[in-house]
Design an enzyme around this catalytic site. Sequence first.
Site, PDB file in Angstrom:
ATOM      1  N   PRO A 276      18.156   4.654  -4.138  1.00 36.01           N
ATOM      2  CA  PRO A 276      17.987   3.284  -3.629  1.00 36.01           C
ATOM      3  C   PRO A 276      16.882   3.218  -2.593  1.00 36.01           C
ATOM      4  CG  PRO A 276      19.806   4.324  -2.499  1.00 36.01           C
ATOM      5  CD  PRO A 276      19.317   5.324  -3.523  1.00 36.01           C
ATOM      6  N   ARG A 278      14.963  -0.458  -1.553  1.00 36.65           N
ATOM      7  CA  ARG A 278      14.992  -1.800  -0.961  1.00 36.65           C
ATOM      8  C   ARG A 278      16.358  -2.193  -0.405  1.00 36.65           C
ATOM      9  NH1 ARG A 278      11.377  -5.792  -3.067  1.00 36.65           N
ATOM     10  NH2 ARG A 278      11.231  -4.469  -4.919  1.00 36.65           N
ATOM     11  N   ARG A 314       3.446  -8.347  -0.021  1.00 37.21           N
ATOM     12  CA  ARG A 314       4.310  -8.765  -1.127  1.00 37.21           C
ATOM     13  C   ARG A 314       4.067 -10.189  -1.629  1.00 37.21           C
ATOM     14  NH1 ARG A 314       9.094  -9.012  -1.311  1.00 37.21           N
ATOM     15  NH2 ARG A 314       9.307  -7.960  -3.310  1.00 37.21           N
ATOM     16  N   TYR A 318       3.089 -10.121  -5.427  1.00 31.34           N
ATOM     17  CA  TYR A 318       4.169 -10.429  -6.380  1.00 31.34           C
ATOM     18  C   TYR A 318       4.665 -11.877  -6.246  1.00 31.34           C
ATOM     19  CZ  TYR A 318       4.463  -5.390  -5.336  1.00 31.34           C
ATOM     20  OH  TYR A 318       4.180  -4.082  -5.069  1.00 31.34           O
ATOM     21  N   CYS A 343      -9.675 -13.438   4.886  1.00 35.71           N
ATOM     22  CA  CYS A 343     -10.567 -14.350   4.160  1.00 35.71           C
ATOM     23  C   CYS A 343     -10.345 -14.287   2.663  1.00 35.71           C
ATOM     24  CB  CYS A 343     -12.013 -14.016   4.508  1.00 35.71           C
ATOM     25  SG  CYS A 343     -12.292 -14.339   6.241  1.00 35.71           S
ATOM     26  N   GLU A 344      -9.158 -14.678   2.244  1.00 36.41           N
ATOM     27  CA  GLU A 344      -8.815 -14.778   0.827  1.00 36.41           C
ATOM     28  C   GLU A 344      -7.783 -15.867   0.678  1.00 36.41           C
ATOM     29  OE1 GLU A 344      -7.782 -11.702  -1.812  1.00 36.41           O
ATOM     30  OE2 GLU A 344      -8.858 -10.170  -0.701  1.00 36.41           O
ATOM     31  N   TYR A 372       9.005  -2.117   1.596  1.00 38.30           N
ATOM     32  CA  TYR A 372       7.676  -2.394   1.045  1.00 38.30           C
ATOM     33  C   TYR A 372       6.886  -3.362   1.937  1.00 38.30           C
ATOM     34  CZ  TYR A 372      10.196  -0.305  -2.818  1.00 38.30           C
ATOM     35  OH  TYR A 372      10.964   0.544  -3.586  1.00 38.30           O
TER      36      TYR A 372
HETATM   37  N1  LLP Z   1      13.099   5.404  -7.875  1.00 38.14           N
HETATM   38  C1  LLP Z   1      11.917   5.257  -8.492  1.00 38.14           C
HETATM   39  C2  LLP Z   1      11.506   6.255  -9.480  1.00 38.14           C
HETATM   40  C3  LLP Z   1      11.091   4.157  -8.190  1.00 38.14           C
HETATM   41  O1  LLP Z   1       9.925   4.009  -8.820  1.00 38.14           O
HETATM   42  C4  LLP Z   1      11.509   3.219  -7.217  1.00 38.14           C
HETATM   43  C5  LLP Z   1      10.662   2.074  -6.861  1.00 38.14           C
HETATM   44  C6  LLP Z   1      12.744   3.419  -6.592  1.00 38.14           C
HETATM   45  C7  LLP Z   1      13.518   4.514  -6.954  1.00 38.14           C
HETATM   46  C8  LLP Z   1      13.282   2.495  -5.548  1.00 38.14           C
HETATM   47  O2  LLP Z   1      13.524   1.221  -6.057  1.00 38.14           O
HETATM   48  P1  LLP Z   1      14.253   0.111  -5.170  1.00 38.14           P
HETATM   49  O3  LLP Z   1      15.681   0.567  -4.974  1.00 38.14           O
HETATM   50  O4  LLP Z   1      13.523  -0.019  -3.899  1.00 38.14           O
HETATM   51  O5  LLP Z   1      14.174  -1.118  -5.999  1.00 38.14           O
HETATM   52  N2  LLP Z   1       6.290  -2.666  -3.895  1.00 38.14           N
HETATM   53  C9  LLP Z   1       7.233  -3.366  -4.738  1.00 38.14           C
HETATM   54  C10 LLP Z   1       8.357  -2.471  -5.224  1.00 38.14           C
HETATM   55  C11 LLP Z   1       7.893  -1.234  -5.963  1.00 38.14           C
HETATM   56  C12 LLP Z   1       9.035  -0.355  -6.422  1.00 38.14           C
HETATM   57  C13 LLP Z   1       8.538   0.910  -6.999  1.00 38.14           C
HETATM   58  N3  LLP Z   1       9.529   1.861  -7.374  1.00 38.14           N
HETATM   59  C14 LLP Z   1       7.765  -4.567  -3.980  1.00 38.14           C
HETATM   60  O6  LLP Z   1       7.370  -4.794  -2.838  1.00 38.14           O
HETATM   61  O7  LLP Z   1       8.570  -5.342  -4.515  1.00 38.14           O
END
Ligand code: LLP
Length: 419
Positions: A276, A278, A314, A318, A343-344, A372
């Site tokens: 985990p 986020r 973000r 996104y 400046c965007e 993130y």
């Molecule tokens: N494991 C792997 C192999 C991953 O690629 C990721 C996230 C995680 C675990 C953790 O996922 P989470 O539990 O955080 O959802 N920058 C983007 C999110 C990119 C996530 C990449 N991989 C954003 O700000 O939404």
Amino acid sequence: MDHFDYRDGVLHAENVPMTAIAEAVGTPVYIYSRATLERHAQVFADALSTLPDKHIAFAIKANPNIAVLKVLARQGFGADVVSGGEIARALAAGMKAEDIVFSGVGKTRAELQYALDAGIGQFNLELEEEGAVLAELARAMGKTASAVLRVNPDVDAGTHAKISTGKSENKFGVPISDAAGIFARLSGLAGLNLRGIACHIGSQLFDLKPLEAAYARIGELVAELRAAGHVIDRVDLGGGLGVPYERGKVPPAPAEYGAMVARVTRGWDVKLMFEPGRVIVGNAGVLLTRVIWVKPGVARPYVIVDAAMNDLARPAMYDAWHDFEAVVPNGERMVANIAGPVCETGDTFAMGRDIDAVQSGDLAVFRTAGAYGATMASTYNSRPLVPEVMVDGNQFAVVADRILPETIIAAECVPDFLK
Ligand code: LLP
């Protein structure tokens, strides 16, 4: 639940008014709450408490700050890492090498070597060739690398395309249909203990069904591999649980996720690994910013804040939503666009948002910025690198300095041929 609340009309992080942090550290600045981090770690661990054998490896890409990692290490978390730099961070925070999982679609030989030297507990292989190289490197050291094969289960996680990883066209994992063949070829190699399967289908998931579908496919694969004579004692279920960014939009609770996992994995007889990110840190952080101007616009005003897309990428990347709240709300509302100084046009946090009425000089926060956020910050437009603060009860400390343009300029040089 988090520990960012209004007391006497002023937004606090635990017992510290945001105004005090702005005065001491300046803005923009990320603020993390230790109590919230601990609570989220506890809630996630509790959700998995009925599982017989498991390990939680925090995906440190979500927030690699050493102080944050230290808090999570004390909760018994290991780390899921994707680069040599992240290995260094996890170790620096006191995490044990055996509690670290090395994911990543493009690990270099140097990174594999570094991870072997450090004694990393699990390598998540992304392709057959990587397994062969890892085996060779380990063999040369007289070691055996512990590894699992990441499969791509080809399910649509139903999230933003840029953070979806489990569709067949995504770059991650091997097609699930190729897994048995790869296992047959790699499992005989000296230097490699290929012992299980990993999957991760995407991030900010709001629906457990795609996860359940992916896990069910993994269960079938485990049975198939065992029938072929392989010893399977690990399955890595990845991360991905969503968090509430917008009031009223509520993702599945960790407890619901844990119940689903317990149901689907019953009888698997493996150690379950979790990654985990986020869900642990998202709501444990805010980005504190100051309004520079309220600029009249054609349809509605632009609130120009001193945080920008280089500090919190973000929304630009996104179209992500982050709640915006005044630190000392005056009770009035306004409809405005919120943008940063870069400046965007993409440096826009919100359009036509109903927000607390603010004026120049006011403090405000973007919520749910602990995941993130700082980790994706840059110095674009030669802005300082945003600092980070951690609050613990009545006290707070800077846990990452504001890196000033002077420091960045000092690392650049004019070559002789330009002198
Ligand atoms: N494991 C792997 C192999 C991953 O690629 C990721 C996230 C995680 C675990 C953790 O996922 P989470 O539990 O955080 O959802 N920058 C983007 C999110 C990119 C996530 C990449 N991989 C954003 O700000 O939404």
